[in-house]
Scaffold this active site. Structure first.
Site, mmCIF file in Angstrom:
data_model
loop_
_atom_site.group_PDB
_atom_site.id
_atom_site.type_symbol
_atom_site.label_atom_id
_atom_site.label_comp_id
_atom_site.label_asym_id
_atom_site.label_seq_id
_atom_site.Cartn_x
_atom_site.Cartn_y
_atom_site.Cartn_z
ATOM 1 N N GLU A 113 52.717 51.594 11.057
ATOM 2 C CA GLU A 113 52.645 50.140 11.063
ATOM 3 C C GLU A 113 53.911 49.523 11.636
ATOM 4 O O GLU A 113 53.868 48.606 12.456
ATOM 5 C CB GLU A 113 52.420 49.600 9.640
ATOM 6 C CG GLU A 113 51.129 50.070 8.999
ATOM 7 C CD GLU A 113 51.281 51.348 8.176
ATOM 8 O OE1 GLU A 113 51.962 52.295 8.628
ATOM 9 O OE2 GLU A 113 50.726 51.400 7.065
ATOM 10 N N GLN A 134 56.072 58.707 12.739
ATOM 11 C CA GLN A 134 56.994 59.613 13.413
ATOM 12 C C GLN A 134 57.983 60.124 12.374
ATOM 13 O O GLN A 134 58.868 59.396 11.944
ATOM 14 C CB GLN A 134 57.731 58.883 14.548
ATOM 15 C CG GLN A 134 56.812 58.290 15.599
ATOM 16 C CD GLN A 134 56.048 59.350 16.367
ATOM 17 O OE1 GLN A 134 56.632 60.314 16.876
ATOM 18 N NE2 GLN A 134 54.740 59.191 16.450
ATOM 19 N N ASN A 178 60.809 62.872 10.586
ATOM 20 C CA ASN A 178 62.083 63.469 10.950
ATOM 21 C C ASN A 178 62.494 64.374 9.799
ATOM 22 O O ASN A 178 62.207 64.067 8.637
ATOM 23 C CB ASN A 178 63.103 62.343 11.156
ATOM 24 C CG ASN A 178 64.394 62.820 11.750
ATOM 25 O OD1 ASN A 178 65.120 63.584 11.130
ATOM 26 N ND2 ASN A 178 64.685 62.360 12.949
#
EC number: 3.5.4.5
Length: 159
Positions: A74, A62, A64
């Site tokens: 993980e 994820q 940003n």
């Protein structure tokens, strides 16, 4: 000067050599990779963790715009497992990674931060975590413990 030698053993497998349980874990990791949010690097990673209670936890990277604020697949999976099933042990982990624009065949191991996080759980549960990793296709690497990937690990005993 004294020297030490550090050896690691990694097995190289094909999909056909995986057990049914490991094939299922691989499928879950591939599914997780398809859910990655990677608009900046375009590099998708999926992880699937098998717990000793037979639960399978998935995680995907994820990203940003503030790069350090993202999280690897993980650690997404490990931290979710730890938060949801705090007493369960991690038995196996399967990781798959590849850029969006091509199917990488080279197995991609966990990054340093993920290795340290996996190490924390391996020490916490006093049980090795079997780690499988692959690209999008091709050979699969298997390590019977995080210690093969991070042999000089920093743990709570050093504090």
């Amino acid at each position: 000067m004294k020297q030490i030698s550090i050896n690691a053993t990694i097995s190289v497998l094909s999909k056909e050599e995986l057990s049914q349980e490991e094939k299922k874990l691989m499928s879950c990791a591939i599914e997780a990779r398809s859910k990655a949010y990677a608009p900046y690097s375009n590099f998708t990673v999926g992880a699937a963790i098998l717990l000793d209670n037979d639960e399978i936890i998935q995680g995907s990277n994820q990203e940003n715009a503030a790069y350090p604020s993202g999280l690897c697949a993980e650690r997404v999976a490990i931290f979710y497992a730890g938060a949801t099933y705090p007493n369960a042990k991690i038995v196996k982990m399967f990781i798959t990674a590849s850029p969006k624009d091509r199917d990488l065949e080279e197995p991609i191991p966990p990054c340093g931060s993920c290795r340290q996080s996996i190490a924390e759980y391996e020490f916490k549960q006093d049980l090795p975590i079997v780690i499988f990793f692959m690209g999008a296709k091709g050979d699969i690497y298997k390590s019977d413990s995080l210690k093969n990937l991070l042999p000089l690990v920093f743990d709570k005993n050093h504090l």
